[in-house]
Design a protein around this motif. Structure first.
Motif, PDB file in Angstrom:
ATOM      1  N   ARG A   1       3.355  -1.551   1.489  1.00 45.38           N
ATOM      2  CA  ARG A   1       4.552  -0.866   0.986  1.00 45.38           C
ATOM      3  C   ARG A   1       4.403   0.648   1.106  1.00 45.38           C
ATOM      4  NH1 ARG A   1       3.998  -1.568  -4.388  1.00 45.38           N
ATOM      5  NH2 ARG A   1       3.931   0.565  -5.173  1.00 45.38           N
ATOM      6  N   SER A   2       3.241   1.149   0.740  1.00 43.21           N
ATOM      7  CA  SER A   2       2.992   2.582   0.785  1.00 43.21           C
ATOM      8  C   SER A   2       3.144   3.122   2.203  1.00 43.21           C
ATOM      9  CB  SER A   2       1.582   2.888   0.268  1.00 43.21           C
ATOM     10  OG  SER A   2       1.410   2.399  -1.042  1.00 43.21           O
ATOM     11  N   ASN A   3       2.573   2.417   3.173  1.00 40.95           N
ATOM     12  CA  ASN A   3       2.645   2.853   4.569  1.00 40.95           C
ATOM     13  C   ASN A   3       4.085   2.869   5.078  1.00 40.95           C
ATOM     14  OD1 ASN A   3      -0.462   1.168   5.586  1.00 40.95           O
ATOM     15  ND2 ASN A   3      -0.139   3.078   4.488  1.00 40.95           N
ATOM     16  N   LEU A   4       4.883   1.891   4.665  1.00 45.03           N
ATOM     17  CA  LEU A   4       6.287   1.865   5.082  1.00 45.03           C
ATOM     18  C   LEU A   4       7.050   3.050   4.507  1.00 45.03           C
ATOM     19  CD1 LEU A   4       7.289  -1.920   4.780  1.00 45.03           C
ATOM     20  CD2 LEU A   4       6.332  -0.693   6.734  1.00 45.03           C
ATOM     21  N   LEU A   5       6.822   3.334   3.231  1.00 42.14           N
ATOM     22  CA  LEU A   5       7.508   4.465   2.602  1.00 42.14           C
ATOM     23  C   LEU A   5       7.084   5.783   3.245  1.00 42.14           C
ATOM     24  CD1 LEU A   5       7.241   3.349  -1.141  1.00 42.14           C
ATOM     25  CD2 LEU A   5       9.315   3.365   0.271  1.00 42.14           C
ATOM     26  N   GLY A   6       5.807   5.905   3.563  1.00 47.26           N
ATOM     27  CA  GLY A   6       5.306   7.137   4.158  1.00 47.26           C
ATOM     28  C   GLY A   6       5.709   7.319   5.602  1.00 47.26           C
TER      29      GLY A   6
END
Length: 701
Positions: free
Chosen positions: A33-38
């Motif tokens: 999730r973090s990588n997608l948001l970033g």
């Protein structure tokens, strides 16, 4: 679960198949999730914001289940986050810190106490935002800095606008520097408003959450999408965007030419504290701002979000296009930079505390040129590029805030307290020492292979950025892919260059200026060899050798000096010549005499350029066969014939005739070049360094 989501202003990147592969591993899903948001810069900048997940782990001492929070560690980036970049802490211990908290005056001491809450003592260092996640009750939390939300958060009427869009689904917390107290206020806000889906931090950013990674992701996207829709509906309604255009754009080619011409001058002025690397952008969002009526007013207000401010300084330097077109443009720029430094020093004096760190580099990070674009300067290319991204986000924030209300920048004292925060200073002091070539820009001719490629790689390893080039398009394309995979886009740029063609040389230096700001080191390495008896040597052979080796060295150096003089930072020219410049040998009239001309041209240039602090030195290799185009052709056959050996016997033949009995490799030449530019020989010019294994006939003295 839906497999597609329709968003107009943010990117829905969730892949159900990928998520299913990670099912059962909450940390892996949190990282995903973090990588997608970033990955979407509209949601947050590089290293901006943080994400977290709380889950049950086994206490290694008691064997009992215990709640642990995984959160992005200090200095990390959610777009590239891995488990290694996370801090993990006991949630119960974080809550226990409430008993130790002594108030706002003692905020900084809490950071040291985070270490006593670590679940894994070897994890990444916790950031200042740790309590903002740890004191909230939600399993999954996203804290981002989306342009659309900060536009509302940095509006004079931001809280009222928030209620207009979301009713009571979101709450507002006025601006406050991140820390334990802000975590306590977040906790209280959520406790008093149990139906919230998020909180806006005034001037700062957004907190959203969910019971699962997917629910948190969707909640975050929906809130940002709704803010974006609201702004889009209001652009131009109250007044023209940024007050309307004050000037027209120039065409793209003209902008690039103007930027490439001015960039070395700006880089020189920006490098008074330490040598800087530059970045240029004429992104349409930047052009809309720099060409606007409101440019000066809004630029003076500075940025609002702390992440923006830390990357871009208190405010940009805005250039006057009329002054730049005058005959005294250099004097104007020198005064503009001097005025900026004085203004920054006054800002420091107005706001400093008794224990504030010493004033830092007072030069601007962001420079705006109406009708042309934006320049940014920093210690390396990535930092300069990211500064441009942050200021572009700040432009988006100002645009949105002005569309729905009035933009409000960060109060000056608050800005100073963040910039000169003792915790921030401690982080800067922990940064690794710069490498010897950090901040340096190097152009190595013929760097798609052989000696040139080895030099480029050696310089990269020591901190430089490089311009790789070749006259062979296919060879350059292959090297480009290799460098991209090995070093990434911020380490180099690639351009086709024929050293006999002044236009392609000029294009290469323009590319260097646009990519990095100019050039500090030039290595004339491109070459070819022709070995024939005198009677077989043709006029075209002679012309080709002298065009590439002598004329090429002259033209490349001539244009390099023009750039270096604009920068006023000195520079280095290294000429890769040959032991043949000093040794007479058979079947070598054209090549050997051209090499001798290169050597003497180097001496002449050294004598002339010393006043500019441009040093000119020579490396004399011999018999560097590995990965060389020279040896792939008739040259090897010609030299083997001249010495009465076979081509396969040449490497051993050359090694045996040296004093050290060594085979010479491209890396050996690269290391010699490094010795001239890494600071150890900073007061040497006009030298000849032999890297030939020891050929007594080639001794200079």
């Amino acid at each position: 679960m839906n497999t597609t989501q329709a968003f107009n202003y943010v990117s829905y990147l969730w892949d159900d198949k990928k998520a299913a592969e990670l099912a059962g591993d909450e940390v892996a899903l949190f990282i995903y999730r973090s990588n997608l948001l970033g990955a979407d810069l509209r949601l947050t900048n590089y290293a901006g914001g943080n994400t977290s997940v709380k889950l049950m782990e086994t206490n290694p001492l008691t064997g009992e289940p215990v709640e642990v929070m995984w959160v992005k560690g200090s200095g990390g980036d959610i777009g590239t986050l891995t488990k290694k970049g996370c801090a993990n802490l006991y949630v119960e211990r974080l809550h226990a810190l409430k008993n130790r908290y002594r108030g706002l005056a003692f905020e900084d001491e809490m950071v040291g106490l985070f270490d006593h809450c670590l679940f894994d003592p070897k994890c990444a260092a916790p950031s200042i935002d740790t309590p903002l996640h740890g004191l909230l009750p939600f399993k999954h939390i996203d804290h981002l800095h989306p342009d659309a939300l900060i536009a509302i958060a940095a509006s004079r009427d931001g809280e009222a606008i928030m209620h207009q869009i979301w009713g009571d689904q979101l709450a507002w917390l006025p601006w406050q520097r991140p820390g334990f107290d802000l975590g306590l206020k977040l906790e209280e806000t959520v406790r008093n408003n149990p139906n919230l889906r998020g909180v806006i931090l005034g001037g700062h950013g957004l907190f959203t959450w969910g019971d699962t990674s997917y629910e948190s992701y969707i909640n975050t996207l929906e809130v940002i999408e709704q803010a974006s829709e609201y702004l889009a509906a209001n652009y131009g309604k109250k007044r023209a965007v940024f007050g309307g255009p004050a000037r027209e754009n120039t065409d793209a080619d003209t902008r690039k030419k103007q930027a490439a011409s001015l960039m070395p001058v700006l880089r020189g002025l920006a490098s008074g504290h330490r040598r800087m690397v530059g970045h240029f952008t004429d992104d349409e969002r930047v052009l809309e701002f720099v060409n606007s009526t409101d440019l000066s007013r809004l630029a003076r207000l500075g940025t609002s979000c702390p992440d923006h401010f830390l990357r871009t300084k208190i405010r940009p330097l805005v250039l006057d296009p009329i002054q730049l077109s005058s005959a005294d443009s250099d004097a104007y720029l020198e005064k503009a930079f001097a005025d900026y430094r004085d203004d920054y020093a006054a800002y420091y004096e107005r706001n400093k505390h008794d224990n504030s760190p010493a004033i830092r580099d007072p030069n601007p990070v962001v420079i705006l040129w109406p009708a042309v674009g934006m320049f940014t300067f920093a210690k390396d290319k990535q930092t300069a590029r990211v500064a441009a991204e942050f200021y572009t986000n700040a432009i988006n924030v100002m645009k949105g805030a002005e569309a729905v209300s009035d933009y409000v920048g960060l109060p000056e004292q608050e800005a100073f307290d963040i910039e000169y925060w003792l915790l921030e200073e401690a982080k800067l002091q922990r940064m690794p020492k710069p490498k010897p070539l950090s901040g340096k820009v190097a152009l190595i001719t013929g760097s798609a292979g052989g000696i040139g490629k080895a030099i480029a790689k050696t310089f990269l390893a020591e901190g430089a950025v490089v311009i790789i080039n070749d006259n062979d398009a296919d060879r350059l394309a292959s090297a480009n892919e290799e460098f991209k995979d090995q070093y990434g886009k911020d380490a180099y740029t690639a351009v086709q260059l024929d050293v006999t063609n002044s236009e392609t040389i000029a294009n290469a230096y323009s590319a260097a200026a646009l990519a990095f700001g100019g050039v500090d080191i030039v290595v004339n390495c491109a070459g070819l060899s022709i070995s024939k008896p005198l009677e077989e040597h043709t006029e075209s052979d002679w012309d080709l050798l002298y065009d590439v080796l002598v004329k090429g060295q002259f033209l490349v150096t001539q244009q390099a000096v023009a750039v270096m003089r604009k920068q006023k930072l000195g520079g280095d020219v290294i000429n890769i010549v040959s032991k043949n410049a000093l040794v007479s040998g058979p079947n070598n009239a054209g090549y050997g005499s051209a090499k001798a001309a290169q050597l003497h041209l180097s001496r002449l240039n050294a004598a002339e350029l010393g006043k500019d602090h441009i040093r000119v030195n020579v490396v004399n290799p011999d018999a560097v066969i590995s990965d060389s185009k020279i040896w792939a052709g008739a040259w090897a056959e010609g030299r083997a014939k001249a010495y009465g050996v076979t081509v396969d016997e040449l490497p051993a033949y050359y090694a045996k005739r040296t004093l050290l009995n060594e085979v010479i490799l491209p890396d050996d030449i690269a290391n010699a070049c490094l010795a001239f530019v890494n600071g150890l020989l900073a007061k040497s010019t006009g030298n000849v360094l032999n890297v030939d294994g020891g050929v007594a006939m080639a001794f200079v003295r």
